[in-house]
Design a protein around this motif. Structure first.
Motif, PDB file in Angstrom:
ATOM      1  N   ARG A  94      10.905 -40.198  95.694  1.00 28.74           N
ATOM      2  CA  ARG A  94      11.557 -40.891  94.579  1.00 28.74           C
ATOM      3  C   ARG A  94      11.305 -42.385  94.660  1.00 28.74           C
ATOM      4  NH1 ARG A  94      15.789 -37.699  96.574  1.00 28.74           N
ATOM      5  NH2 ARG A  94      16.157 -35.767  95.408  1.00 28.74           N
ATOM      6  N   LEU A  95      11.398 -42.934  95.869  1.00 27.13           N
ATOM      7  CA  LEU A  95      11.210 -44.375  96.047  1.00 27.13           C
ATOM      8  C   LEU A  95       9.784 -44.782  95.694  1.00 27.13           C
ATOM      9  CD1 LEU A  95      12.510 -47.040  97.049  1.00 27.13           C
ATOM     10  CD2 LEU A  95      11.623 -46.479  99.327  1.00 27.13           C
ATOM     11  N   TYR A  96       8.800 -43.983  96.127  1.00 26.95           N
ATOM     12  CA  TYR A  96       7.399 -44.314  95.858  1.00 26.95           C
ATOM     13  C   TYR A  96       7.113 -44.240  94.362  1.00 26.95           C
ATOM     14  CZ  TYR A  96       2.448 -44.754  96.950  1.00 26.95           C
ATOM     15  OH  TYR A  96       1.145 -45.210  97.043  1.00 26.95           O
ATOM     16  N   ALA A  97       7.638 -43.213  93.699  1.00 25.00           N
ATOM     17  CA  ALA A  97       7.447 -43.097  92.247  1.00 25.00           C
ATOM     18  C   ALA A  97       8.097 -44.272  91.517  1.00 25.00           C
ATOM     19  CB  ALA A  97       8.034 -41.775  91.748  1.00 25.00           C
ATOM     20  N   PHE A  98       9.286 -44.675  91.962  1.00 22.21           N
ATOM     21  CA  PHE A  98       9.965 -45.827  91.362  1.00 22.21           C
ATOM     22  C   PHE A  98       9.137 -47.096  91.534  1.00 22.21           C
ATOM     23  CE2 PHE A  98      12.756 -49.515  92.186  1.00 22.21           C
ATOM     24  CZ  PHE A  98      13.307 -49.668  90.910  1.00 22.21           C
ATOM     25  N   ALA A  99       8.561 -47.284  92.739  1.00 22.63           N
ATOM     26  CA  ALA A  99       7.746 -48.471  93.005  1.00 22.63           C
ATOM     27  C   ALA A  99       6.514 -48.504  92.108  1.00 22.63           C
ATOM     28  CB  ALA A  99       7.333 -48.507  94.477  1.00 22.63           C
ATOM     29  N   LEU A 100       5.887 -47.354  91.901  1.00 18.32           N
ATOM     30  CA  LEU A 100       4.721 -47.280  91.013  1.00 18.32           C
ATOM     31  C   LEU A 100       5.090 -47.667  89.586  1.00 18.32           C
ATOM     32  CD1 LEU A 100       3.047 -43.970  92.256  1.00 18.32           C
ATOM     33  CD2 LEU A 100       2.081 -46.262  92.443  1.00 18.32           C
ATOM     34  N   ILE A 101       6.218 -47.139  89.104  1.00 15.27           N
ATOM     35  CA  ILE A 101       6.660 -47.459  87.739  1.00 15.27           C
ATOM     36  C   ILE A 101       6.968 -48.952  87.612  1.00 15.27           C
ATOM     37  CG2 ILE A 101       8.516 -47.088  86.059  1.00 15.27           C
ATOM     38  CD1 ILE A 101       8.670 -44.186  87.165  1.00 15.27           C
ATOM     39  N   LEU A 102       7.619 -49.511  88.629  1.00 16.08           N
ATOM     40  CA  LEU A 102       7.953 -50.935  88.618  1.00 16.08           C
ATOM     41  C   LEU A 102       6.688 -51.794  88.601  1.00 16.08           C
ATOM     42  CD1 LEU A 102      10.680 -52.497  88.721  1.00 16.08           C
ATOM     43  CD2 LEU A 102      10.337 -52.712  91.194  1.00 16.08           C
ATOM     44  N   PHE A 103       5.717 -51.406  89.423  1.00 13.67           N
ATOM     45  CA  PHE A 103       4.462 -52.164  89.492  1.00 13.67           C
ATOM     46  C   PHE A 103       3.690 -52.050  88.184  1.00 13.67           C
ATOM     47  CE2 PHE A 103       0.209 -53.323  90.729  1.00 13.67           C
ATOM     48  CZ  PHE A 103       0.394 -54.284  91.707  1.00 13.67           C
ATOM     49  N   LEU A 104       3.666 -50.853  87.616  1.00 19.64           N
ATOM     50  CA  LEU A 104       2.976 -50.664  86.335  1.00 19.64           C
ATOM     51  C   LEU A 104       3.614 -51.490  85.230  1.00 19.64           C
ATOM     52  CD1 LEU A 104       2.187 -46.843  86.288  1.00 19.64           C
ATOM     53  CD2 LEU A 104       0.537 -48.701  86.088  1.00 19.64           C
ATOM     54  N   ILE A 132       7.424 -52.400  97.986  1.00 18.55           N
ATOM     55  CA  ILE A 132       7.897 -51.062  98.359  1.00 18.55           C
ATOM     56  C   ILE A 132       6.723 -50.128  98.634  1.00 18.55           C
ATOM     57  CG2 ILE A 132       9.195 -49.042  97.561  1.00 18.55           C
ATOM     58  CD1 ILE A 132      10.848 -50.952  95.811  1.00 18.55           C
ATOM     59  N   LEU A 133       5.624 -50.291  97.893  1.00 14.93           N
ATOM     60  CA  LEU A 133       4.524 -49.329  97.945  1.00 14.93           C
ATOM     61  C   LEU A 133       3.947 -49.138  99.345  1.00 14.93           C
ATOM     62  CD1 LEU A 133       2.501 -50.036  94.668  1.00 14.93           C
ATOM     63  CD2 LEU A 133       3.753 -47.960  95.270  1.00 14.93           C
ATOM     64  N   THR A 134       3.627 -50.235 100.036  1.00 12.35           N
ATOM     65  CA  THR A 134       2.936 -50.092 101.316  1.00 12.35           C
ATOM     66  C   THR A 134       3.811 -49.462 102.396  1.00 12.35           C
ATOM     67  OG1 THR A 134       1.476 -51.943 100.798  1.00 12.35           O
ATOM     68  CG2 THR A 134       1.641 -51.292 103.110  1.00 12.35           C
TER      69      THR A 134
END
Length: 507
Positions: A94-104, A132-134
């Motif tokens: 969930r955290l990784y998906a959230f980080a991707l959405i935030l970065f996008l 968060i991503l790394t």
């Protein structure tokens, strides 16, 4: 203090139940993490190429436009300390998906920016996602791989981490020159969407989240402390030395970090689990990562500018000529990860550091007339061979010792260390270069690079100036070489057995 996790590398039994071969399921997880990493790492390098264009576009100054990169770095540094807790509380998928959405979202908005102020705000949004991503990606890969495969899977992650700084200037230069500066941000959209699709489809379902209390006071101390410390250190090259704009934020940040450290030893569930450092192997691995980050990021700062100033190349041409470094790393990185899993990281990292030092030694003796294919390219290739054998095995040597919630905490710690000491290395080498140029041209440190650039652009002064600039770079490369040699000291103490073998210092 939070309970220390056991050293899972200290007994053969710890390997039981952990696969040792790379299978399709692990490759699918790695693909999701690598796609996100490529997006975040490329972004940090392509933006640098566009800064001059953005100055003209937004009719602003260099000092102001620098905040496009500085704001990203500070946002990234602020959010990293929270990642370990967030991974436990909400789950890594969930955290990784959230980080991707935030970065996008930050990427799309940055591409739509209408002035420098809006650009800086949207870069902060990107930085929060990128921070968060790394660490979250490293946590996901470490858990999916298990101790017997973490070296190899981390080597897969290391490819975009290394190729980003090399491919970024080439791609960024082409986009700015041939398309539009806005596409350096829009480029993230297709990559990010692929990463998000892979994440939702292939990442394992999160376990039941823990209810560990959030250390609010610790966050208010550590996150701003790290950001202020990095801001102060990163300001050294621009300030031309340790001025008030450097030491005031750095000292304040250091005080906050020190205060957090003292408090973390006395409270339950601190934001950063300092109990991990009771593990001797983890401490040695993090110490090696600290010194390596200083030396490696210092090298990566000075190498591109050498090709720009001494060789007189454009940013695009410099990026192309740095490719042998990346090619060397691609050769050794997969092999290094496999060997680190089989024989222990200590036996891999030390030879890798020797290779980096050997390649850098070439640059301590080059002159303006040194041949590219006969001298510079072979030197870069050897440096790349060493980097491929060193960078990810150093990180995996810390993470492969951990299990359960300790993985997220260890990954967060490793990323904070890498960011902080990487900033120190960049600042140290940059100030050595700036001070050397200032001394050669007899000007204040803050004006050294500007005066040198102007002298190189003057046909009547170029010959003499080129010799002075070249001599300064050889001195700077000597400094980088010395830092890399120092890294051998903690590397000699890295454990030299596979993760499941019993060895000295494992407890």
């Amino acid at each position: 203090m939070a309970a220390t996790q056991p050293d899972v590398g200290s007994s053969p039994a710890s390997e039981a139940g952990h696969p040792t071969k790379i299978d399709r399921a692990l490759l699918k997880v790695a693909a999701a993490v690598i796609a996100g990493s490529i997006m975040a790492i490329l972004d940090t390098t392509v933006v640098t190429i566009a800064l001059q264009t953005l100055i003209v576009e937004f009719k602003t100054s260099f000092d102001t436009i620098q905040w496009v990169t500085t704001a990203y770095m500070l946002a990234l540094a602020t959010v990293i300390p929270v990642t370990g807790w967030a991974a436990e509380r909400f789950g890594t998928k969930r955290l990784y998906a959230f980080a991707l959405i935030l970065f996008l979202a930050g990427s799309v908005l940055a591409g739509l920016a209408w002035n420098v102020g809006s650009m800086i705000v949207f870069r902060v949004l990107q930085g929060l996602g990128g921070g968060i991503l790394t660490p979250a990606g490293m946590t996901i890969l470490t858990k999916a791989a298990g101790p017997g495969r973490v070296g190899r899977v981390m080597s897969l992650l290391g490819v975009p981490m290394l190729l980003g700084p090399l491919a970024g200037p080439i791609l960024g230069g082409w986009l700015v020159d041939s398309v539009s500066w806005r596409w350096i941000f829009y480029l993230n959209v297709p990559i990010g969407l692929v990463a998000l699709l892979l994440t939702l489809r292939y990442l394992p379902r999160d376990a039941e989240p823990t209810r560990r209390a959030f250390d609010v006071l610790g966050m208010l101390m550590l996150s701003p402390g790290v950001a202020l410390l990095l801001y102060g250190i990163s300001n050294i090259p621009r300030a031309g030395g340790v001025t008030a704009g450097v030491w005031i934020p750095a000292l304040l940040g250091l005080a906050l970090v020190a205060g957090f450290t003292v408090r973390a030893a006395r409270v339950e569930n601190p934001l950063l689990d300092l109990g991990l450092f009771r593990n001797k192997r983890f401490t040695i691995a993090i110490s090696t990562l600290s010194v390596f980050s200083v030396s490696f990021f210092g090298v990566m700062i000075v190498l591109p500018t050498y090709f720009l100033m001494v060789r007189g190349l454009t940013a695009l041409e410099a990026g192309v000529q740095l490719l042998p470094l990346g090619l060397g790393a691609v050769v050794t990185m997969p092999l290094a990860g496999k060997l680190a899993d089989r024989i222990g990281p200590g036996k891999v990292v030390v030879p890798g550091l020797v290779l980096i030092a050997s390649g850098l030694a070439v640059f301590t003796r080059v002159g303006p007339g040194s041949g590219y294919w006969t001298v510079l390219a072979p030197g870069l290739f050897v440096v790349g061979l060493g980097v491929g054998g060193t960078m990810m095995p150093v990180i995996s040597s810390a993470l492969q010792l951990l299990e359960g919630p300790a993985v997220a905490r260890g990954s967060t710690t490793a990323n904070i260390i890498q960011q902080a000491f990487g900033a120190i290395g960049s600042a140290v080498v940059s100030i050595v270069l700036a001070a050397g140029l200032a001394d050669q041209f007899d000007v204040p440190v803050s004006q050294g690079q500007l005066v040198a650039t102007e002298a190189l652009a003057d046909p009547l002064r170029r010959g003499a100036a080129l010799e002075l600039v070249s001599d300064t770079y050889t001195t700077t490369f000597t400094c980088s070489l010395a830092l890399m040699v120092v890294c051998l000291v903690p590397a000699f103490f890295l454990f030299r057995q596979p993760p499941g073998a019993r060895g000295p210092g494992g407890h």
